[in-house]
Structure formats: structure tokens, C-alpha cells
Write a protein that holds these residues in place. Sequence first.
Motif, PDB file in Angstrom:
ATOM      1  N   THR A 163     -10.427  12.504  -0.484  1.00 22.89           N
ATOM      2  CA  THR A 163     -11.035  11.186  -0.724  1.00 22.89           C
ATOM      3  C   THR A 163     -12.478  11.310  -1.180  1.00 22.89           C
ATOM      4  OG1 THR A 163      -9.613  10.237   1.002  1.00 22.89           O
ATOM      5  CG2 THR A 163     -11.523   8.950   0.292  1.00 22.89           C
ATOM      6  N   LYS A 173       0.825  -1.196   0.000  1.00 24.13           N
ATOM      7  CA  LYS A 173       0.000   0.000   0.000  1.00 24.13           C
ATOM      8  C   LYS A 173       0.865   1.254   0.000  1.00 24.13           C
ATOM      9  CE  LYS A 173      -3.813   2.221   2.445  1.00 24.13           C
ATOM     10  NZ  LYS A 173      -4.787   2.131   3.558  1.00 24.13           N
ATOM     11  N   LYS A 179      -7.444  15.042   4.000  1.00 27.59           N
ATOM     12  CA  LYS A 179      -7.575  13.645   3.560  1.00 27.59           C
ATOM     13  C   LYS A 179      -9.035  13.312   3.260  1.00 27.59           C
ATOM     14  CE  LYS A 179      -6.793   8.868   5.083  1.00 27.59           C
ATOM     15  NZ  LYS A 179      -8.222   8.491   4.966  1.00 27.59           N
ATOM     16  N   ASP A 180      -9.946  13.687   4.161  1.00 28.97           N
ATOM     17  CA  ASP A 180     -11.363  13.407   3.950  1.00 28.97           C
ATOM     18  C   ASP A 180     -11.889  14.135   2.719  1.00 28.97           C
ATOM     19  OD1 ASP A 180     -11.378  11.827   6.183  1.00 28.97           O
ATOM     20  OD2 ASP A 180     -12.382  13.285   7.484  1.00 28.97           O
ATOM     21  N   PHE A 185     -14.073   2.106  -1.248  1.00 29.76           N
ATOM     22  CA  PHE A 185     -14.318   3.509  -1.550  1.00 29.76           C
ATOM     23  C   PHE A 185     -15.806   3.818  -1.703  1.00 29.76           C
ATOM     24  CE2 PHE A 185     -13.837   1.293  -5.566  1.00 29.76           C
ATOM     25  CZ  PHE A 185     -14.902   1.779  -6.325  1.00 29.76           C
ATOM     26  N   TYR A 232      -7.548   3.406  -1.572  1.00 33.11           N
ATOM     27  CA  TYR A 232      -8.709   3.589  -0.711  1.00 33.11           C
ATOM     28  C   TYR A 232      -9.690   2.436  -0.925  1.00 33.11           C
ATOM     29  CZ  TYR A 232      -6.644   8.177  -0.254  1.00 33.11           C
ATOM     30  OH  TYR A 232      -5.772   9.202  -0.015  1.00 33.11           O
ATOM     31  N   LYS A 233      -9.497   1.398  -0.110  1.00 34.02           N
ATOM     32  CA  LYS A 233     -10.366   0.226  -0.173  1.00 34.02           C
ATOM     33  C   LYS A 233     -11.789   0.614   0.261  1.00 34.02           C
ATOM     34  CE  LYS A 233      -6.650  -2.536  -0.687  1.00 34.02           C
ATOM     35  NZ  LYS A 233      -6.369  -3.206  -1.969  1.00 34.02           N
ATOM     36  N   GLY A 262      -5.611   5.611  -6.899  1.00 35.74           N
ATOM     37  CA  GLY A 262      -6.493   6.042  -5.821  1.00 35.74           C
ATOM     38  C   GLY A 262      -7.492   4.970  -5.435  1.00 35.74           C
TER      39      GLY A 262
END
Length: 380
Positions: free
Chosen positions: A189, A3, A185-186, A165, A162-163, A158
Motif C-alpha cells: 500500500t 469492495k 499489505k503495508d 489513500f 484503499y480509501k 487500487g
Amino acid sequence: MSKRLWFQLHGWFSLPIWVLFCFICVTGTISVISHELTWLTNSEARATNPNNLPAMPVDQVIESVESAYPSADVMSVLTYEPYLVNAVIFTDTDKPYAVAYVNQYTGEVQAVNSTISFIEFMRTLHGWLFFPWQEGYSIGYYLVSAMAFVILGALITGLVIYKNFWRAFTQPKLRFNQGRKTFLKDLHTLSGVWSIWFMAIMALTGLWYFVQAFMWHNEIDIEEHAPLVAVSTLPATKQTPPTDLKAALAATKAKYPDFKPSYVMLPEHNRGMFNIMGSGDTIFYDNYAYSTSVNPWTGEIAASKSPETMTGLQTLSHITDPLHYGNIGGLWTKVIWFIFGLILSGMSVTGFMMYTSKLVKNKPEKARQAAPVNNIQEAN
């Protein structure tokens, strides 16, 4: 691949050329609504129609310019949305290049400019950064279209990082009270997840632009060249062709009943033809998907093109722009493309801020790791 490596790869796609990428995103976002911005900021470009008059045919629009400028030599006419004027491109004794803004409802010549419009400026700036074209290619066009690889790479990496998602669709999370790093980050994402479809469209259309640039550079024709009148059919004496633009438009309309002209080019010499391009009843094709070349000496359509007769490459060429600029559904889809264009531009900034803050944080750790080694060397 771990990762951490995927994260580094994602940062590589986002960071090194973020300034150029962000600039292209911003100019593209403005280009989406460049027609609306022109109407809003330039009163001379507005096609006001208080009496609810029908739009004049293109030949009458040209007559308006020729009445105002009797020595004008009209070359072509561009039509836009109903709320914008027609642009008549012509030359005159004191005007080597001029564009007349003609209100297609009243016939009034509202302005004459000798420079490119805001619409053309933004499309050129976004499309190839005003780099010159030479021998069929532009470095700027290659640079812009190559951003498709950046978008595609950022999208793929991306999604790997980001699993799960899809939770951002049902359980969106944006924490304001846990520090700047968590908020960025939030935000990054959440924006990325909701923009997956948009990024995919931008990447795929950008890849086609890149392929198209390569084909132009290597003289691989996508569209056939407009035909010329055969020399053997020309009259022996100098004459005026019997077919005028009105008849050429009527012939095109007879072939394509739903035809709406977007670009009309008049014959430049006695072997030239009326080249007429426009749109039809298909929403996924651009405003140049239907075309005819009408022989001014015979009135016959010498060549024509429509979505039904296109090759695969021609189809790609004519559906890419509406998908890329979001004008497939008029103003509503333009607004959607504009909003997600802003989001994509913002993602490049937040990605840069996150990646640089991580680099700054890692510097003290590397310094502390190197300190014991330096102390041993000094002791020796």
C-alpha cells in the motif's frame, strides 16, 4: 460494485501476468541507467578527457575511423552523453557490420565491436523482448506496450480499494511486528501510494507506445520519410558532391543555434542526403526532436523539423521517451526513475505474494464447506 469485487479485479490485474510484468519493470529500470552502467563496467566506452579538451565535431570523429581503417565505408554516427564515446557505424572489406568507439576528445578509436552494445541490448529487451519485426509490427512490442493497461487497471482499482489513500503521505504506516501478511499489505500500500505519479506516467506513455505500434502496423506515418535528391538535378557525369558533412552540420547549426547532433546518417547513394538529428534547448523532447536533410549537391536544407513545426502526433512521439525513461533532467531524474522502477518491480512481487497467500488460505475453507456435502453423498 462491492469492495470484494474491486479487490478481485485488482488482483486480476496484478496476478495473471505478474512474471512478464515484473520482467518488463526490471528491464526498464535497468534501461534507465544503462548509459551509466556502460560507463561503470566498460572502460572502452568511457570518453576520458583529462586535459579538458573540447569535443570534436562529428566529421572529425569520422576521419579518425577512416584513418584507422582506410577502406571503411561509414554509414552513421551516434553520440551519447559527454562521458561516453561516439559510436561510428561502418562496413569494411572484412567487417560487414562494425561499430567503432571513438573518444570525441582525443580522436582515439578505443574499440571496434561487431555486436550490439549493452545500451541497445537492454532497450531492445525491454522494448520488444527481442521478438522479430515483420511487416511493420512486433508481437513483443505489442506485449510490452499492452502492460500499460495492466498498470492503469491496477492503479484505478487500487485507488478504489484503499480509501483515504492520501494518509500514507502524512501518516506512513509500515508494521514489522504484526506478521508477514500485515507487513506485505503495508509495504504494498505504501509503495503504491507514493508511486501514483510514476505509475500514471508509465501507463500514459505505455498507452502511446501501444497506439504507435498500431499505427506502424497499419502503415500510418507519424514522421515524414527523408527526401531524396531529384533525378533531374543530378550531374550527367559521375562526380563527388561538393557539400561535405562539415558544411551540412554548419547549415544545420545555422538553422538551429542550440543544436547538438545525436545521430548523423551519411548519403548511401547519389540521391541520398545528409540526415542529421539532434537536440536543442528543450528538455521535454528527446535527442531527435530537431532534424535536417541536407542536399549534398546544393548544400541546401531540403527538409527540417523542430518542436515548433511538429504535428500533435510527432510531439507525442518525441516527448514520450524522456518521460518514460526519466532523462528529462539528466542524472538526477534518472536516479528518481530508477528508484521508483525498483519500487514498481517490488510491488508486482508483493502483490503476487499477497494474492497467492489469500488463495492458499481460501482452499481449506472451501474444503471444509464441501465436506458436509461429500459426507451426505457417501451416506446415500
